[in-house]
Scaffold this active site. Structure first.
Site, PDB file in Angstrom:
ATOM      1  N   PRO A 189       0.833  -1.205   0.000  1.00 37.74           N
ATOM      2  CA  PRO A 189       0.000   0.000   0.000  1.00 37.74           C
ATOM      3  C   PRO A 189       0.869   1.256   0.000  1.00 37.74           C
ATOM      4  CG  PRO A 189      -0.778  -1.582   1.636  1.00 37.74           C
ATOM      5  CD  PRO A 189       0.548  -2.086   1.141  1.00 37.74           C
ATOM      6  N   GLU A 190       0.665   2.105  -0.998  1.00 41.65           N
ATOM      7  CA  GLU A 190       1.423   3.341  -1.103  1.00 41.65           C
ATOM      8  C   GLU A 190       0.585   4.506  -0.588  1.00 41.65           C
ATOM      9  OE1 GLU A 190       4.483   3.349  -1.791  1.00 41.65           O
ATOM     10  OE2 GLU A 190       4.889   1.509  -2.898  1.00 41.65           O
TER      11      GLU A 190
END
Length: 312
Positions: free
Chosen positions: A2-3
């Site tokens: 997850p960015e």
């Protein structure tokens, strides 16, 4: 992983829980990247007041119920705000489920909330690889957050900021003569590492992960291996603008949703469907039809178009 856009989307998806009371907490697997605190149940009878994001961390702010709110169990000396610092690691997510939903294999924490009309729901911290973390902000906030660079969508992240940092100068006047003088006086050499590696460093700017760095450099016409100090200020303006636009677009589309990432309401993101070059090595460039190539920079895939992104 997850960015920033996925974490921002997660933050937004928690909005329905704001103002709701925690009535139960169950920890099933405390051993994540760091061991979860053993007193998380002290959040019972607290309400979720707000959620913030710093880099790829979520800060969950809780306020206690006062005796007037109908909780006789609350003592005066416990009426203090509390903060959780949450990181989703490589594969984690916060997912909201209906009350009574059974624990899945990789649900390590379940928080039960009570909202209006006594309706209940559950927030599950799900993390198959267990590289994430759930910590008290007061214990780890300074250690994990204080060294971070500016937010990419903030006013602090500008072309001037990035150019000055790379050139090792604090000049506000960017004509060639004054820059040359400043460099001669400075004991630090300009940053010569690949520009893609530089913009992915959290001390430089937070949240520009591999996907978004790759896409931003492509749209800017900059080869990912270009030594950072060789970029002109004009190129820096274009790059910073594209970083901001790419991240804003990704947030609007709910993130990239690589592999198994979902947000609190179970929805997935769609930005991956709009990618120009990331993960498309061997395919035709969408602009010029040249075959896209891939190199490794710091162990990360870096797809680029050799025609649209020539290296000097």
């Amino acid at each position: 992983m997850p960015e920033l856009p996925e974490v921002e989307t997660t933050k937004t998806s928690l909005t329905p829980l704001l103002g709701q009371q925690i009535i139960d907490i169950k920890v099933y697997q405390p051993k994540l990247r760091w061991v979860m605190p053993d007193d998380l149940d002290s959040l019972i009878d607290y309400t979720l007041d707000s959620v913030e994001r710093r880099a790829k961390y979520l800060v969950l702010n809780f306020l206690p119920l006062s005796p007037n709110d109908g909780s006789a169990a609350v003592q005066t000396d416990t009426l203090v705000p509390r903060q959780l610092l949450v990181h989703l690691g490589m594969s984690g997510s916060l997912q909201q489920h209906s009350y009574g939903t059974e624990k899945r294999k990789h649900d390590h924490l379940i928080i039960v909330f009570k909202g209006a009309n006594n309706t209940k729901s559950q927030l599950h911290y799900y993390d198959p690889r267990r590289f994430g973390s759930v910590l008290w902000h007061k214990d780890y906030g300074a250690k994990l957050l204080d060294h971070l660079g500016p937010e990419p969508l903030s006013n602090e992240f500008t072309a001037d900021y990035l150019y000055q940092l790379i050139q090792r100068t604090d000049l506000l006047d960017f004509n060639a003569d004054t820059i040359a003088i400043s460099k001669a006086k400075s004991k630090k050499q300009p940053i010569a590492r690949a520009i893609k590696s530089v913009i992915m460093e959290q001390q430089v700017v937070v949240g520009v992960g591999n996907i978004y760095a790759t896409e931003s450099l492509y749209l800017s016409g900059i080869h990912p291996a270009t030594p950072a100090h060789q970029l002109s200020r004009a190129q820096m303006i274009v790059l910073v603008d594209h970083i901001k636009v790419i991240l804003q677009k990704a947030i609007a589309l709910g993130g990239s949703t690589l592999r198994d990432f979902t947000v609190a309401d179970g929805q997935t993101g769609y930005f991956q469907q709009t990618l120009n070059v990331y993960g498309r090595q061997g395919e035709a460039c969408p602009h010029c039809d040249t075959v896209l190539e891939n190199i490794k920079l710091n162990g990360r895939a870096s797809v680029f178009c050799p025609k649209c992104q020539p290296i000097a």
